[in-house]
Design a protein around this motif. Structure first.
Motif, mmCIF file in Angstrom:
data_model
loop_
_atom_site.group_PDB
_atom_site.id
_atom_site.type_symbol
_atom_site.label_atom_id
_atom_site.label_comp_id
_atom_site.label_asym_id
_atom_site.label_seq_id
_atom_site.Cartn_x
_atom_site.Cartn_y
_atom_site.Cartn_z
ATOM 1 N N GLU A 176 12.565 -8.565 -6.346
ATOM 2 C CA GLU A 176 12.954 -7.662 -5.331
ATOM 3 C C GLU A 176 13.561 -6.472 -6.202
ATOM 4 O O GLU A 176 14.287 -6.371 -7.247
ATOM 5 C CB GLU A 176 14.111 -8.222 -4.455
ATOM 6 N N GLN A 177 13.329 -5.145 -5.392
ATOM 7 C CA GLN A 177 13.849 -3.997 -5.980
ATOM 8 C C GLN A 177 14.386 -2.916 -4.856
ATOM 9 O O GLN A 177 14.113 -2.989 -3.924
ATOM 10 C CB GLN A 177 12.779 -3.240 -6.784
ATOM 11 N N GLU A 178 15.280 -2.119 -5.246
ATOM 12 C CA GLU A 178 15.823 -1.173 -4.185
ATOM 13 C C GLU A 178 14.955 -0.065 -4.429
ATOM 14 O O GLU A 178 14.554 0.736 -5.396
ATOM 15 C CB GLU A 178 17.157 -0.659 -4.626
ATOM 16 N N ILE A 228 14.467 -2.202 0.624
ATOM 17 C CA ILE A 228 14.097 -3.177 -0.435
ATOM 18 C C ILE A 228 12.642 -3.605 -0.193
ATOM 19 O O ILE A 228 11.997 -3.842 0.536
ATOM 20 C CB ILE A 228 15.055 -4.559 0.239
ATOM 21 N N ILE A 229 11.936 -3.713 -1.614
ATOM 22 C CA ILE A 229 10.682 -4.022 -1.685
ATOM 23 C C ILE A 229 10.482 -5.295 -2.643
ATOM 24 O O ILE A 229 11.436 -5.711 -3.553
ATOM 25 C CB ILE A 229 9.929 -2.863 -2.458
ATOM 26 N N LYS A 230 9.465 -5.787 -2.523
ATOM 27 C CA LYS A 230 9.196 -7.279 -3.525
ATOM 28 C C LYS A 230 7.932 -7.057 -3.986
ATOM 29 O O LYS A 230 6.667 -6.943 -3.416
ATOM 30 C CB LYS A 230 9.360 -8.462 -2.663
ATOM 31 N N CYS A 231 7.742 -7.259 -5.139
ATOM 32 C CA CYS A 231 6.595 -7.218 -6.089
ATOM 33 C C CYS A 231 5.544 -8.335 -5.767
ATOM 34 O O CYS A 231 5.972 -9.599 -5.345
ATOM 35 C CB CYS A 231 6.733 -7.245 -7.490
ATOM 36 N N HIS A 232 4.546 -7.979 -5.350
ATOM 37 C CA HIS A 232 3.186 -8.914 -4.870
ATOM 38 C C HIS A 232 3.054 -9.906 -6.099
ATOM 39 O O HIS A 232 2.904 -11.013 -5.956
ATOM 40 C CB HIS A 232 2.143 -8.201 -4.515
ATOM 41 N N TYR A 233 3.110 -9.427 -7.452
ATOM 42 C CA TYR A 233 2.869 -10.399 -8.379
ATOM 43 C C TYR A 233 3.989 -11.357 -9.070
ATOM 44 O O TYR A 233 3.871 -12.641 -9.039
ATOM 45 C CB TYR A 233 2.478 -9.540 -9.698
ATOM 46 N N CYS A 234 5.225 -10.923 -9.340
ATOM 47 C CA CYS A 234 6.131 -11.603 -9.626
ATOM 48 C C CYS A 234 7.502 -11.778 -8.757
ATOM 49 O O CYS A 234 8.427 -12.549 -8.998
ATOM 50 C CB CYS A 234 6.754 -11.082 -11.077
ATOM 51 N N ASP A 235 7.300 -11.287 -7.557
ATOM 52 C CA ASP A 235 8.303 -11.427 -6.557
ATOM 53 C C ASP A 235 9.623 -10.952 -6.708
ATOM 54 O O ASP A 235 10.596 -11.095 -5.934
ATOM 55 C CB ASP A 235 8.497 -13.254 -6.109
ATOM 56 N N ASN A 250 2.811 -4.807 -15.521
ATOM 57 C CA ASN A 250 3.324 -3.813 -16.385
ATOM 58 C C ASN A 250 2.409 -4.151 -17.875
ATOM 59 O O ASN A 250 2.682 -3.369 -18.848
ATOM 60 C CB ASN A 250 4.721 -4.066 -16.816
ATOM 61 N N ASN A 251 1.564 -5.251 -17.695
ATOM 62 C CA ASN A 251 1.048 -5.851 -19.127
ATOM 63 C C ASN A 251 -0.538 -5.780 -18.969
ATOM 64 O O ASN A 251 -1.081 -5.975 -19.823
ATOM 65 C CB ASN A 251 1.604 -7.098 -19.598
ATOM 66 N N GLU A 252 -0.773 -5.451 -17.890
ATOM 67 C CA GLU A 252 -2.383 -5.391 -17.576
ATOM 68 C C GLU A 252 -2.667 -4.327 -16.889
ATOM 69 O O GLU A 252 -1.992 -3.746 -16.040
ATOM 70 C CB GLU A 252 -2.862 -6.654 -17.032
ATOM 71 N N CYS A 270 6.760 -1.898 -11.291
ATOM 72 C CA CYS A 270 7.731 -2.911 -11.193
ATOM 73 C C CYS A 270 8.662 -3.092 -12.192
ATOM 74 O O CYS A 270 8.309 -2.669 -13.270
ATOM 75 C CB CYS A 270 7.145 -4.315 -11.361
ATOM 76 N N ASN A 271 10.204 -3.300 -11.965
ATOM 77 C CA ASN A 271 11.092 -3.282 -13.034
ATOM 78 C C ASN A 271 11.502 -4.401 -13.765
ATOM 79 O O ASN A 271 12.187 -4.504 -14.366
ATOM 80 C CB ASN A 271 12.477 -2.662 -12.472
#
Length: 151
Positions: free
Chosen positions: A142-144, A133-140, A116-118, A108-109
């Motif tokens: 979006e990233q390319e 386009i993807i989306k982090c399950h934890y923080c929502d 990124n912290n655990e 995750c960026n």
């Protein structure tokens, strides 16, 4: 009449990854940890391609990739073609497709995201395959896919 010759020899059993974007061929080899194999691996790069101009190709003797490895491959080379070879014949041909979910493949960026912290597995939902386009399950966030870092 010009003489044609094969640039890369045939394999008896294994997998050929074809139509890799030329600039990503060695990244694919590293991602799939091909340097740790004890079977022949042939890498061809910047070969002429009618489809994409130049391409990479990787032939791996005696290796058939798992679904998890193919999911990893989909991040770097989403339109690569896998050719499954048995007795020197192509028995199956499939285009690599990005799965609906990516687990433990990309980072995750978002620096404050919990992943990124655990010590935990990253999970991304693919929300737009056509545009990567993807989306982090934890923080929502979006990233390319073209800009992510691999785990």
């Amino acid at each position: 009449m010009a003489k044609k010759e094969m640039l890369v020899t045939a394999i008896e059993n294994g997998t050929v990854i074809d139509h890799i974007p030329a600039e990503k061929t060695y990244k694919v080899a590293n991602l799939l940890k091909l340097d740790s194999l004890t079977t022949p691996v042939t890498i061809g790069n910047y070969l002429e391609s009618k489809k994409v101009g130049h391409k990479g190709i990787i032939k791996v003797s005696g290796k058939f990739f798992t679904d998890a490895e193919i999911s990893q491959l989909s991040v770097l080379a989403p339109n690569a073609v896998l050719n499954i070879i048995k007795d020197y014949e192509v028995v199956e041909k499939k285009t690599v497709e990005t799965p609906d979910e990516l687990r433990g493949i990309v980072k995750c960026n978002n620096p404050v995201c919990i992943c990124n912290n655990e010590p935990m597995l990253t999970i991304f939902n693919v929300i737009d395959k056509a545009h990567g386009i993807i989306k982090c399950h934890y923080c929502d966030k979006e990233q390319e896919l073209s800009k992510v870092k691999l785990c």
